[in-house]
Design a protein around this motif. Sequence first.
Motif, mmCIF file in Angstrom:
data_model
loop_
_atom_site.group_PDB
_atom_site.id
_atom_site.type_symbol
_atom_site.label_atom_id
_atom_site.label_comp_id
_atom_site.label_asym_id
_atom_site.label_seq_id
_atom_site.Cartn_x
_atom_site.Cartn_y
_atom_site.Cartn_z
ATOM 1 N N SER A 388 0.859 -1.180 0.000
ATOM 2 C CA SER A 388 0.000 0.000 0.000
ATOM 3 C C SER A 388 0.898 1.233 0.000
ATOM 4 O O SER A 388 2.111 1.125 -0.068
ATOM 5 C CB SER A 388 -0.926 -0.006 1.222
ATOM 6 N N ASP A 408 -9.484 -2.838 -1.934
ATOM 7 C CA ASP A 408 -9.668 -2.107 -0.685
ATOM 8 C C ASP A 408 -9.677 -3.083 0.490
ATOM 9 O O ASP A 408 -10.418 -4.069 0.498
ATOM 10 C CB ASP A 408 -10.982 -1.332 -0.716
ATOM 11 N N LYS A 412 -8.146 1.088 2.976
ATOM 12 C CA LYS A 412 -6.881 1.441 2.329
ATOM 13 C C LYS A 412 -6.701 0.584 1.081
ATOM 14 O O LYS A 412 -7.048 -0.594 1.074
ATOM 15 C CB LYS A 412 -5.704 1.209 3.292
ATOM 16 N N THR A 413 -6.159 1.192 0.010
ATOM 17 C CA THR A 413 -5.939 0.452 -1.231
ATOM 18 C C THR A 413 -4.635 -0.340 -1.151
ATOM 19 O O THR A 413 -3.589 0.199 -0.797
ATOM 20 C CB THR A 413 -5.878 1.398 -2.444
#
Length: 544
Positions: A388, A408, A412-413
């Motif tokens: 990330s 996701d 958070k990606t």
Amino acid sequence: MSMSFNIADMFEMVVDATPDREALICGDYRATFKEFDERSNRLAHYMAGQGIKAGDHVGLFMYNCGEYLEGMMACFKIRAVPINVNYRYVGEELAYIFTNADMVACIHGREFIPAISDIRSDVPDLKTFICLDDDSDFDLGVLGSIDYNAALEGQSAGRGFEERSDDDLFILYTGGTTGYPKGVMWPHKNVFFAAMSGGGAFSGNPCQKPEDIVDRMSDHPMGGIALAPLMHGASWWYSCIMMLAGNKLVLNHHRSLKGEQVWGIVEEEKLNLVQIVGDAMAIPLLESLKENEGRWDLSSVFNIGSGGAVFSEAKQQEFKEAFPNCFITNAFGSSESGQMGADSGDKKDDKAGLGNIVKSEFMDIIITEEDGGYRHAKPGEVGDFSRSGYIPRGYYNDPVKTAKTFVDVDGKTWLLTGDQAKLEDDGASMTIYGRGSNCINSGGEKIFPEEVEQALKAHPEVYDCLVVATPHERWGSQVTAVISTKAGAKPSLENIQEEARKHIAGYKVPRELHIASEIGRLPNGKPDYKWAKDYALSKDGLAS
């Protein structure tokens, strides 16, 4: 003009700080930082004059040469996007990358005029062609190309470009081992921190602001050689790392990798750093050292580093023996992830995995649930090695693959790299296994080819190898090894198994052995598993 974490912004600061240092060498091409910058400026002004603007995509379709990196930098200067084109592509593959990337211009070797001409009608917006001369004599008029040096004539060597952005794109097309290539969209700031150590590759101190790039330069520049083609991300990024540090970058100008030629360049240029891509490059380099003992003065070398492919423990050990005062680095990463860390050398299980790195806030293992959801791994679980933070935006013109790869998790990606890894019981370290897509399921046991390959390369008669799954009546699939050998040796399956059991668990040991004269690999040095499986199924090299 304010400075940003744009590669062109930072490079120009390096140029101004050290204009007369040697920057780039490739065969007969030699340029100081000032000379390289001025040539890049001239090319940038020419392209701008042809209507190429911010966000436009420009193909780089050449073998290694200084002009390749001039083209890259010229694009960055006018906020255009360079696109790496695999020089082995033809027909449908070539048409795909030109159309998928929406190219409007191409800087190309003269020898590629016929290949471009064949697919030009598929790319209606491709109008500007800049041709780098070579030994071929194809007519520039076929494409309406202008000679590269003629394009530079009369153009300003100064700058005067518009303000740039952290978010300008650096797109890297990656083919992997299957399917059409994918264009990984990297904002400059993200790729700088993820793939180029944030300017801290040699100081261990990443930049806090763009202007820090000058402070990270050493008063004693180093020289390093990138051995992969520039169309390969590892070499492209290494080139940026070296030049942004004010160091001397040397490219391998030969069209194939031959150890004698490489070591000759290293000796002549008194290089300190040798950058390879895994065993595909390590093997011929080591063989030439053994066959030419004492031929070259290589005392200047203090680091041999690998990234982008498996660098087996056996080959690392051979380099340590050949260069006892040299440190060896084995980094994990990919076109999508940048550098994911280097092997810590602290394996939790001597017979498991390719290496071990430390878990962090931005490096973790993600588990895909049966319902399609995602979560972080618990100690002992195997899942996707993930990143990330500084990651790409996704794949250009491919929302489906983007959605599958960038997911996701708790708001958070995370980028799922496709490499499988295990979170160890300490909850702080991760063991890397290899590509999940290559995983062999034999009787319910999951086996990673890269791990088996690493074990086989410890055998004294194995030169190179690939491991694939072939059908088995009882287990569904079995582990099958395809090897090339040293000096025509013909080891038996039993002999290979005996050595393998010293390094990996018994269920991972190959059940079938095939000997080939040479192992098939892709142009970027990555394994060609399709070739290996086809060869194994043909039974042409079956060993007893």
